[in-house]
Design a protein around this motif. Structure first.
Motif, PDB file in Angstrom:
ATOM      1  N   LEU A   1      12.838   2.763   3.652  1.00  0.00           N
ATOM      2  CA  LEU A   1      11.879   2.373   2.624  1.00  0.00           C
ATOM      3  C   LEU A   1      11.432   0.938   2.836  1.00  0.00           C
ATOM      4  CD1 LEU A   1      13.458   0.385   0.441  1.00  0.00           C
ATOM      5  CD2 LEU A   1      14.261   2.536  -0.478  1.00  0.00           C
TER       6      LEU A   1
ATOM      7  N   THR B   1       0.839  -1.201   0.000  1.00  0.00           N
ATOM      8  CA  THR B   1       0.000   0.000   0.000  1.00  0.00           C
ATOM      9  C   THR B   1       0.873   1.251   0.000  1.00  0.00           C
ATOM     10  OG1 THR B   1      -1.705  -1.173   1.222  1.00  0.00           O
ATOM     11  CG2 THR B   1      -1.818   1.228   1.251  1.00  0.00           C
ATOM     12  N   GLY B   2       0.538   2.187  -0.882  1.00  0.00           N
ATOM     13  CA  GLY B   2       1.262   3.456  -0.938  1.00  0.00           C
ATOM     14  C   GLY B   2       2.559   3.401  -1.718  1.00  0.00           C
ATOM     15  N   ALA B   3       2.788   2.323  -2.464  1.00  0.00           N
ATOM     16  CA  ALA B   3       4.025   2.217  -3.247  1.00  0.00           C
ATOM     17  C   ALA B   3       4.153   3.414  -4.191  1.00  0.00           C
ATOM     18  CB  ALA B   3       4.055   0.914  -4.032  1.00  0.00           C
ATOM     19  N   GLN B   4       5.327   4.023  -4.182  1.00  0.00           N
ATOM     20  CA  GLN B   4       5.578   5.184  -5.037  1.00  0.00           C
ATOM     21  C   GLN B   4       6.350   4.809  -6.299  1.00  0.00           C
ATOM     22  OE1 GLN B   4       7.270   5.981  -1.561  1.00  0.00           O
ATOM     23  NE2 GLN B   4       6.242   7.876  -1.048  1.00  0.00           N
ATOM     24  N   PHE B   5       6.930   3.623  -6.295  1.00  0.00           N
ATOM     25  CA  PHE B   5       7.677   3.151  -7.456  1.00  0.00           C
ATOM     26  C   PHE B   5       7.250   1.727  -7.735  1.00  0.00           C
ATOM     27  CE2 PHE B   5      11.103   0.586  -9.158  1.00  0.00           C
ATOM     28  CZ  PHE B   5      11.427   1.288 -10.300  1.00  0.00           C
TER      29      PHE B   5
ATOM     30  N   ARG C   1      13.934   8.361  -0.066  1.00  0.00           N
ATOM     31  CA  ARG C   1      13.815   8.993  -1.386  1.00  0.00           C
ATOM     32  C   ARG C   1      15.187   9.187  -2.022  1.00  0.00           C
ATOM     33  NH1 ARG C   1       9.893  11.264   1.718  1.00  0.00           N
ATOM     34  NH2 ARG C   1      11.047  13.162   2.227  1.00  0.00           N
TER      35      ARG C   1
ATOM     36  N   THR D   1      16.618   7.272  -5.416  1.00  0.00           N
ATOM     37  CA  THR D   1      17.181   8.051  -6.523  1.00  0.00           C
ATOM     38  C   THR D   1      18.579   7.556  -6.883  1.00  0.00           C
ATOM     39  OG1 THR D   1      15.901   9.998  -5.890  1.00  0.00           O
ATOM     40  CG2 THR D   1      17.849  10.385  -7.260  1.00  0.00           C
TER      41      THR D   1
ATOM     42  N   ARG E   1       8.091   1.711  -1.418  1.00  0.00           N
ATOM     43  CA  ARG E   1       7.444   2.823  -0.724  1.00  0.00           C
ATOM     44  C   ARG E   1       8.511   3.464   0.151  1.00  0.00           C
ATOM     45  NH1 ARG E   1       3.008   0.598   2.546  1.00  0.00           N
ATOM     46  NH2 ARG E   1       4.675  -0.120   3.893  1.00  0.00           N
ATOM     47  N   THR E   2       8.806   4.741  -0.109  1.00  0.00           N
ATOM     48  CA  THR E   2       9.804   5.427   0.707  1.00  0.00           C
ATOM     49  C   THR E   2       9.142   5.974   1.965  1.00  0.00           C
ATOM     50  OG1 THR E   2       9.495   7.511  -0.491  1.00  0.00           O
ATOM     51  CG2 THR E   2      11.215   6.024  -1.300  1.00  0.00           C
ATOM     52  N   ASN E   3       9.908   6.021   3.044  1.00  0.00           N
ATOM     53  CA  ASN E   3       9.373   6.443   4.333  1.00  0.00           C
ATOM     54  C   ASN E   3       9.883   7.801   4.798  1.00  0.00           C
ATOM     55  OD1 ASN E   3       7.919   4.022   4.630  1.00  0.00           O
ATOM     56  ND2 ASN E   3       9.753   2.984   5.372  1.00  0.00           N
TER      57      ASN E   3
END
Length: 162
Positions: free
Chosen positions: A105, A19-23, A136, A140, A129-131
């Motif tokens: 993450l 849940t909430g995965a950004q990548f 982040r 990167t 998902r980064t925390n």
């Protein structure tokens, strides 16, 4: 074509897996009629990868240790045990989900095996998902290597079958 690794559109329910995965990204390799299951595919990817990936992983572990980040899956709860440093969180013959949560993450690797008996495919999907800012920044920094590493690891699924 058997053995060719290509990037594909991810086909997992990110909300269920992380849940909430950004990548999220996914890669697929054709394995032909080989009778490989998800655990075997994941094991071939992780444990039989190229040596240069092991060198990168050791370098990563050395660099992140001062920040208190996990350097292996040791001590992590793993209902399905470990494959390399990855705790297996759930597993069927067609799908294996591995990964762990860390302070910077959380990540998951989903290995799916599909297709018919004559044209099997293995898909590896990565979710992150980064925390925090460290997560982040870390994401990167590893992105230039991620696709190269996954492609190379996926090529190892077919290699032992040739």
């Amino acid at each position: 074509m058997i053995g060719t690794v290509r990037e594909v559109t991810p086909n997992v329910d990110a909300g269920t897996v992380l849940t909430g995965a950004q990548f999220i990204d996914a890669f697929r390799v054709e394995v032909g009629a080989a009778g490989v299951n998800a655990r075997e595919a994941c094991t071939r990817m992780v444990l039989h990868g190229p040596r240069w990936i092991d060198v990168l992983l050791r370098l990563r572990n050395t660099l992140v240790k001062p920040f208190g980040l996990k350097t292996s899956g040791e001590g992590a709860y793993a209902p399905g045990g470990l494959i390399g440093l990855f705790p297996v969180l759930s597993e069927t013959s067609e799908r294996l989900i591995a990964g762990f949560d860390d302070s910077h993450l959380d990540f998951r690797i989903v290995v799916d095996v599909g297709g018919d008996a004559g044209s099997r495919q293995v898909t590896s999907t990565t979710l992150v998902r980064t925390n925090n800012l460290l997560g982040r920044t870390y994401l990167t920094l590893i992105m230039p290597f991620h696709k190269l590493v996954v492609r190379s690891m996926m090529g190892r699924i077919v290699e032992p079958m040739r």
